[in-house]
Design a protein around this motif. Structure first.
Motif, PDB file in Angstrom:
ATOM      1  N   GLU A 213     -12.299  -8.822 -23.696  1.00 53.38           N
ATOM      2  CA  GLU A 213     -13.537  -9.374 -23.161  1.00 53.38           C
ATOM      3  C   GLU A 213     -14.331  -8.211 -22.599  1.00 53.38           C
ATOM      4  O   GLU A 213     -13.814  -7.084 -22.514  1.00 53.38           O
ATOM      5  N   PRO A 214     -15.598  -8.396 -22.227  1.00 54.20           N
ATOM      6  CA  PRO A 214     -16.391  -7.266 -21.748  1.00 54.20           C
ATOM      7  C   PRO A 214     -15.749  -6.496 -20.594  1.00 54.20           C
ATOM      8  O   PRO A 214     -15.773  -5.265 -20.567  1.00 54.20           O
ATOM      9  N   TYR A 218     -14.654  -2.558 -21.054  1.00 55.81           N
ATOM     10  CA  TYR A 218     -15.247  -1.478 -20.269  1.00 55.81           C
ATOM     11  C   TYR A 218     -14.206  -0.783 -19.402  1.00 55.81           C
ATOM     12  O   TYR A 218     -14.235   0.439 -19.235  1.00 55.81           O
ATOM     13  N   LEU A 233     -22.007  -1.527 -22.815  1.00 57.03           N
ATOM     14  CA  LEU A 233     -21.463  -2.773 -23.350  1.00 57.03           C
ATOM     15  C   LEU A 233     -22.400  -3.401 -24.369  1.00 57.03           C
ATOM     16  O   LEU A 233     -21.961  -3.909 -25.404  1.00 57.03           O
ATOM     17  N   GLU A 237     -21.441  -4.125 -28.221  1.00 57.19           N
ATOM     18  CA  GLU A 237     -21.512  -5.499 -28.729  1.00 57.19           C
ATOM     19  C   GLU A 237     -22.364  -5.570 -29.992  1.00 57.19           C
ATOM     20  O   GLU A 237     -22.126  -6.410 -30.859  1.00 57.19           O
TER      21      GLU A 237
END
Length: 343
Positions: A213-214, A218, A233, A237
């Motif tokens: 997931e983000p 990160y 990000l 994406e």
């Protein structure tokens, strides 16, 4: 008043400055300077985007070592080479089926990112041998990104969940009545994604669960290179669908993070996990209402190294979990012989 005084009283018009005309040489210098500044700016933007493209490409195409052994060589376990399709038919999968005589229960191992079915640092062969001695059939297979013949991009579980579901179908075809998925790192996150799509899983053991997931993306990037969260990000994406065909938004991490699964799950996680912070496992475990679900947060342990660091306690807790969920008839649990392999 005389004429002189009258003339002195008049306000003289303001003097206007005559602009200095730009010479052709000065104009050329100005244009060159602007062009140079713009070139430097565009070059820096290009380098910034290229760096993110490289990161996205590396993440989508992990380097995976070739297989170095097999169940017979490693642990004297008889096995069969198996090929089976991913559930969506997108590709053929390759693995090993290790039968346990007369058993109707199967453990499917779901290896982590950057590894193959052997996942030597765990070490996977030891756990497969343990499962086999517990009278489980065992399936070990390679995800597409670990394939030796037709390597595919890693997608954080979106495509891999279909491949895991194909392995579960294989277990059913081989007569399994109870199926346990034992996942590690991204293989554990993939298992949770697969669990949203099947009713054929009876339990899961999830070690060092990594859910793409983000935040976790990160977190792992920042551990390697200090990039700003934004716009890094957003750029990644945009790049992932180009490089591996999968957007982060196609990974159902939001649903996984709030799902109460119908089957029991045993979460195992270390407090010194630098790739998947342990609060992830705590949050996932807190959502579960199955009375046999459990969580073991191990102080000081690291990502996927908990079994190596605490082998006896690890196997004791896994054994307790598997006994509690009653995966087979009681007589099968009580009377099944320990499989002893000839050297």
């Amino acid at each position: 008043m005389n004429m002189a005084t009258r003339n002195d009283a008049r306000v003289s018009p303001p003097l206007t400055e005559t602009p200095i005309p730009l010479t052709p040489r000065l104009i050329r210098f100005k244009h060159i300077l602007v062009a140079l500044l713009l070139s430097v700016l565009f070059f820096l933007i290009f380098c910034f985007i290229a760096l993110h493209a490289y990161i996205a490409w590396v993440l989508s195409n992990p380097t995976v070592a070739p297989l170095y052994s097999n169940p017979m060589q490693a642990k004297h376990m008889s096995y069969e080479n198996v090929n089976f399709p991913a559930l969506d038919g997108s590709r053929m999968m390759h693995g090993w089926y290790i039968p346990a005589a007369g058993s109707k229960k199967t453990i499917v191992f779901s290896h982590g990112y950057g590894a193959n079915r052997e996942e030597t640092w765990i070490p996977m062969y030891d756990l497969a041998h343990y499962a086999h001695r517990m009278n489980f059939n065992v399936i070990m297979f390679d995800y597409g990104f670990a394939s030796q013949n037709s390597k595919a991009a890693a997608t954080g579980g979106k495509v891999e969940s279909q491949q895991l579901l194909g392995a579960i179908e294989l277990a059913k075809e081989r007569g399994a009545k109870q199926i346990v998925v034992w996942g590690f790192s991204m293989g554990a996150g993939t298992a949770l994604q697969a669990g949203l799509q099947t009713k054929d899983v009876d339990a899961m053991i999830l070690d060092s669960t990594f859910l793409l997931e983000p935040d976790t993306l990160y977190h792992n990037i920042k551990n390697q290179i200090d990039l700003p969260r934004h716009p890094s990000l957003e750029i990644l994406e945009l790049l992932f669908p180009v490089l591996n065909g999968t957007s982060l938004h196609q990974i159902p991490y939001q649903q996984v993070k709030k799902e109460d699964y119908p089957f029991p799950i045993f979460f195992v996680h270390g407090t010194e996990d630098e790739k998947a912070p342990y609060p992830i496992a705590e949050k996932l475990a807190a959502n579960q209402t199955n009375p046999y679900s459990d969580v073991w947060i191990v102080k000081g342990s690291h990502h996927e190294l908990i079994f190596r660091e605490h082998p006896r306690e690890y196997l004791r807790r896994v054994s307790t979990f598997l006994s509690n969920v009653k995966l087979a008839e009681q007589k099968d649990i009580d009377n099944a012989p320990i499989v002893k392999n000839k050297p």
